[in-house]
Design a protein around this motif. Sequence first.
Motif: not given
Length: 153
Positions: A13-19, A26-29, A56-62, A92-101
């Motif tokens: 999931a992170l690799a997909h977002v990096a690319e 979508h956003h990740f906690y 949180v990886l959402q709007h401002q990450f680089f 310890t936790t990976f979540a994407d609240p936009s899809v309740n995952f």
Amino acid sequence: MVESALRGVVREALAHVAEKGLPSEHHFYLTFVTNHRGVAIPEYLRQKYPQEMTIVLQHQFFGLEVCEDRFSVSLSFSSKTERLVIPLAAITTFADPSVNFALQFQSAKEAAEAEEAEAAAETQEEAAEAAAPAEPGPGDGAKVVALDAFRKK
């Protein structure tokens, strides 16, 4: 094995977002153990979050970079950009609240306790097997059946 496979899901999931970036809403906690071996964060953040920290990886990450066993990302803390390096094993936790995952992982301490309990159980099983009478072997009336006998031809 299951935890390792699920950490692979996080890595993918992170690799997909990096690319390709984050799709739509979508956003990740990501919660991780800050004192886990290999975690590289500024000392003031480690002091503020001595046990766990959530990013949180959402709007401002680089500069999200994903490796086989860790990822690194730059985030802004109080208007100051900081580079974080986080081993996947520290999560310890990976979540994407936009899809309740969400995925919940054992902490390093819980994983060590589980490994100790598993090793103790195996030792008890081995002791019980040593005390039990031997099962018959192939020469003792037991029948060995090849799996090919059950396959469709």
